[in-house]
Design a protein around this motif. Structure first.
Motif, PDB file in Angstrom:
ATOM      1  N   LEU A 196       0.786  -1.235   0.056  1.00  0.00           N
ATOM      2  CA  LEU A 196      -0.209  -0.097   0.090  1.00  0.00           C
ATOM      3  C   LEU A 196       0.860   1.400   0.030  1.00  0.00           C
ATOM      4  O   LEU A 196       0.516   2.132  -0.699  1.00  0.00           O
ATOM      5  N   MET A 197       1.757   1.482   0.656  1.00  0.00           N
ATOM      6  CA  MET A 197       2.707   2.256   0.722  1.00  0.00           C
ATOM      7  C   MET A 197       3.450   2.634  -0.701  1.00  0.00           C
ATOM      8  O   MET A 197       3.460   3.629  -1.170  1.00  0.00           O
ATOM      9  N   ARG A 198       3.768   1.672  -1.489  1.00  0.00           N
ATOM     10  CA  ARG A 198       4.237   1.871  -2.817  1.00  0.00           C
ATOM     11  C   ARG A 198       3.121   2.276  -3.709  1.00  0.00           C
ATOM     12  O   ARG A 198       3.357   3.281  -4.443  1.00  0.00           O
ATOM     13  N   LEU A 199       1.790   1.986  -3.525  1.00  0.00           N
ATOM     14  CA  LEU A 199       0.798   2.270  -4.341  1.00  0.00           C
ATOM     15  C   LEU A 199       0.488   3.905  -4.128  1.00  0.00           C
ATOM     16  O   LEU A 199       0.158   4.508  -5.049  1.00  0.00           O
ATOM     17  N   VAL A 200       0.637   4.039  -2.673  1.00  0.00           N
ATOM     18  CA  VAL A 200       0.419   5.684  -2.438  1.00  0.00           C
ATOM     19  C   VAL A 200       1.569   6.371  -2.884  1.00  0.00           C
ATOM     20  O   VAL A 200       1.477   7.638  -3.409  1.00  0.00           O
ATOM     21  N   GLY A 201       2.597   5.792  -3.140  1.00  0.00           N
ATOM     22  CA  GLY A 201       3.858   6.440  -3.613  1.00  0.00           C
ATOM     23  C   GLY A 201       4.757   7.072  -2.696  1.00  0.00           C
ATOM     24  O   GLY A 201       5.604   7.994  -2.928  1.00  0.00           O
ATOM     25  N   ILE A 202       5.054   6.528  -1.609  1.00  0.00           N
ATOM     26  CA  ILE A 202       5.645   7.022  -0.417  1.00  0.00           C
ATOM     27  C   ILE A 202       7.037   6.266  -0.903  1.00  0.00           C
ATOM     28  O   ILE A 202       7.344   5.242  -1.074  1.00  0.00           O
ATOM     29  N   ARG A 203       8.127   7.212  -0.977  1.00  0.00           N
ATOM     30  CA  ARG A 203       9.492   6.802  -1.051  1.00  0.00           C
ATOM     31  C   ARG A 203      10.321   6.353  -0.448  1.00  0.00           C
ATOM     32  O   ARG A 203      11.448   5.717  -0.501  1.00  0.00           O
TER      33      ARG A 203
ATOM     34  N   ARG B 158      -6.367  15.864   8.474  1.00  0.00           N
ATOM     35  CA  ARG B 158      -5.162  17.096   8.249  1.00  0.00           C
ATOM     36  C   ARG B 158      -3.818  16.347   7.677  1.00  0.00           C
ATOM     37  O   ARG B 158      -3.118  16.989   6.873  1.00  0.00           O
ATOM     38  N   ILE B 159      -3.499  15.352   8.294  1.00  0.00           N
ATOM     39  CA  ILE B 159      -2.141  14.684   8.149  1.00  0.00           C
ATOM     40  C   ILE B 159      -2.172  14.082   6.634  1.00  0.00           C
ATOM     41  O   ILE B 159      -1.549  14.516   5.689  1.00  0.00           O
ATOM     42  N   LYS B 160      -3.290  13.457   6.267  1.00  0.00           N
ATOM     43  CA  LYS B 160      -3.499  12.793   5.054  1.00  0.00           C
ATOM     44  C   LYS B 160      -3.623  14.177   3.930  1.00  0.00           C
ATOM     45  O   LYS B 160      -3.088  13.936   3.000  1.00  0.00           O
ATOM     46  N   GLU B 161      -4.346  15.215   4.346  1.00  0.00           N
ATOM     47  CA  GLU B 161      -4.111  16.293   3.602  1.00  0.00           C
ATOM     48  C   GLU B 161      -2.913  16.912   3.374  1.00  0.00           C
ATOM     49  O   GLU B 161      -2.521  17.275   2.011  1.00  0.00           O
ATOM     50  N   ALA B 162      -1.946  16.839   4.216  1.00  0.00           N
ATOM     51  CA  ALA B 162      -0.601  17.204   4.194  1.00  0.00           C
ATOM     52  C   ALA B 162       0.316  16.563   3.097  1.00  0.00           C
ATOM     53  O   ALA B 162       1.065  17.107   2.210  1.00  0.00           O
ATOM     54  N   ILE B 163      -0.003  15.362   3.325  1.00  0.00           N
ATOM     55  CA  ILE B 163       0.678  14.175   2.381  1.00  0.00           C
ATOM     56  C   ILE B 163       0.168  14.435   1.161  1.00  0.00           C
ATOM     57  O   ILE B 163       1.137  14.590   0.120  1.00  0.00           O
ATOM     58  N   VAL B 164      -1.159  14.761   0.826  1.00  0.00           N
ATOM     59  CA  VAL B 164      -1.617  15.185  -0.807  1.00  0.00           C
ATOM     60  C   VAL B 164      -1.199  16.157  -1.197  1.00  0.00           C
ATOM     61  O   VAL B 164      -0.656  16.039  -2.421  1.00  0.00           O
ATOM     62  N   ARG B 165      -0.685  17.205  -0.545  1.00  0.00           N
ATOM     63  CA  ARG B 165      -0.438  18.514  -1.120  1.00  0.00           C
ATOM     64  C   ARG B 165       1.077  18.211  -1.383  1.00  0.00           C
ATOM     65  O   ARG B 165       1.482  18.885  -2.469  1.00  0.00           O
ATOM     66  N   ALA B 166       1.819  17.646  -0.464  1.00  0.00           N
ATOM     67  CA  ALA B 166       3.224  17.621  -0.844  1.00  0.00           C
ATOM     68  C   ALA B 166       3.421  16.553  -2.160  1.00  0.00           C
ATOM     69  O   ALA B 166       4.336  16.862  -2.665  1.00  0.00           O
ATOM     70  N   ALA B 167       2.756  15.421  -2.035  1.00  0.00           N
ATOM     71  CA  ALA B 167       2.829  14.515  -3.253  1.00  0.00           C
ATOM     72  C   ALA B 167       2.305  15.170  -4.628  1.00  0.00           C
ATOM     73  O   ALA B 167       3.081  14.918  -5.545  1.00  0.00           O
ATOM     74  N   VAL B 168       1.536  15.845  -4.508  1.00  0.00           N
ATOM     75  CA  VAL B 168       1.049  16.834  -5.999  1.00  0.00           C
ATOM     76  C   VAL B 168       1.973  17.513  -6.365  1.00  0.00           C
ATOM     77  O   VAL B 168       2.126  17.608  -7.470  1.00  0.00           O
ATOM     78  N   GLN B 169       2.956  17.997  -5.522  1.00  0.00           N
ATOM     79  CA  GLN B 169       4.130  18.849  -6.081  1.00  0.00           C
ATOM     80  C   GLN B 169       5.002  18.139  -6.731  1.00  0.00           C
ATOM     81  O   GLN B 169       5.873  18.654  -7.432  1.00  0.00           O
ATOM     82  N   VAL B 170       5.280  16.864  -6.367  1.00  0.00           N
ATOM     83  CA  VAL B 170       6.091  15.993  -7.055  1.00  0.00           C
ATOM     84  C   VAL B 170       5.541  14.868  -8.012  1.00  0.00           C
ATOM     85  O   VAL B 170       6.119  13.693  -8.461  1.00  0.00           O
ATOM     86  N   ARG B 171       4.360  14.878  -8.386  1.00  0.00           N
ATOM     87  CA  ARG B 171       3.586  14.072  -9.297  1.00  0.00           C
ATOM     88  C   ARG B 171       4.103  13.883 -10.515  1.00  0.00           C
ATOM     89  O   ARG B 171       4.882  14.886 -11.017  1.00  0.00           O
ATOM     90  N   PRO B 172       3.914  13.009 -11.079  1.00  0.00           N
ATOM     91  CA  PRO B 172       4.418  12.788 -12.567  1.00  0.00           C
ATOM     92  C   PRO B 172       3.706  13.703 -13.344  1.00  0.00           C
ATOM     93  O   PRO B 172       2.478  14.011 -13.294  1.00  0.00           O
ATOM     94  N   SER B 173       4.507  14.526 -14.294  1.00  0.00           N
ATOM     95  CA  SER B 173       3.902  15.643 -14.985  1.00  0.00           C
ATOM     96  C   SER B 173       2.859  15.307 -15.981  1.00  0.00           C
ATOM     97  O   SER B 173       2.026  16.012 -16.191  1.00  0.00           O
ATOM     98  N   HIS B 174       2.727  13.991 -16.270  1.00  0.00           N
ATOM     99  CA  HIS B 174       1.703  13.582 -17.287  1.00  0.00           C
ATOM    100  C   HIS B 174       0.329  13.123 -16.759  1.00  0.00           C
ATOM    101  O   HIS B 174      -0.785  12.936 -17.278  1.00  0.00           O
TER     102      HIS B 174
END
Length: 89
Positions: A12-19, A47-63
């Motif tokens: 699940l962590m790999r699916l979420v994209g946690i590196r 709020r923690i999940k929202e912070a994770i989403v905000r951070a991940a959006v910044q490094v998401r694949p450009s496509h």
């Protein structure tokens, strides 16, 4: 074949994209323990999940489209937290 708890968490962590899986597992376990101790309420976890989403959006694949990425990530985070908070046998 069934996944044991550690394999499920890793998957699940790999699916979420946690590196950084060691740090991610530790943070996730800390959140679960704070929930069980009733130190964190559901709003805090959200709020923690929202912070994770905000951070991940910044490094998401450009496509990927931002809205689609956010929806998929939130769904995966919900599954990850639900699996982590499930009672252990």
């Amino acid at each position: 074949m069934t996944l044991d708890e550690d394999e499920l968490l890793n998957h699940l962590m790999r699916l979420v994209g946690i590196r950084a899986p060691i740090v991610a597992a530790a943070v996730l376990q800390l959140i679960v323990e704070l929930r069980r101790a009733m130190i964190f309420d559901e709003d805090a976890v959200e709020r923690i999940k929202e912070a994770i989403v905000r951070a991940a959006v910044q490094v998401r694949p450009s496509h990927t489209h931002v809205a689609d990425f956010e929806i998929q990530l939130r769904t995966k985070l919900d599954r990850l937290f639900a699996a982590s908070e499930a009672p252990r046998p």
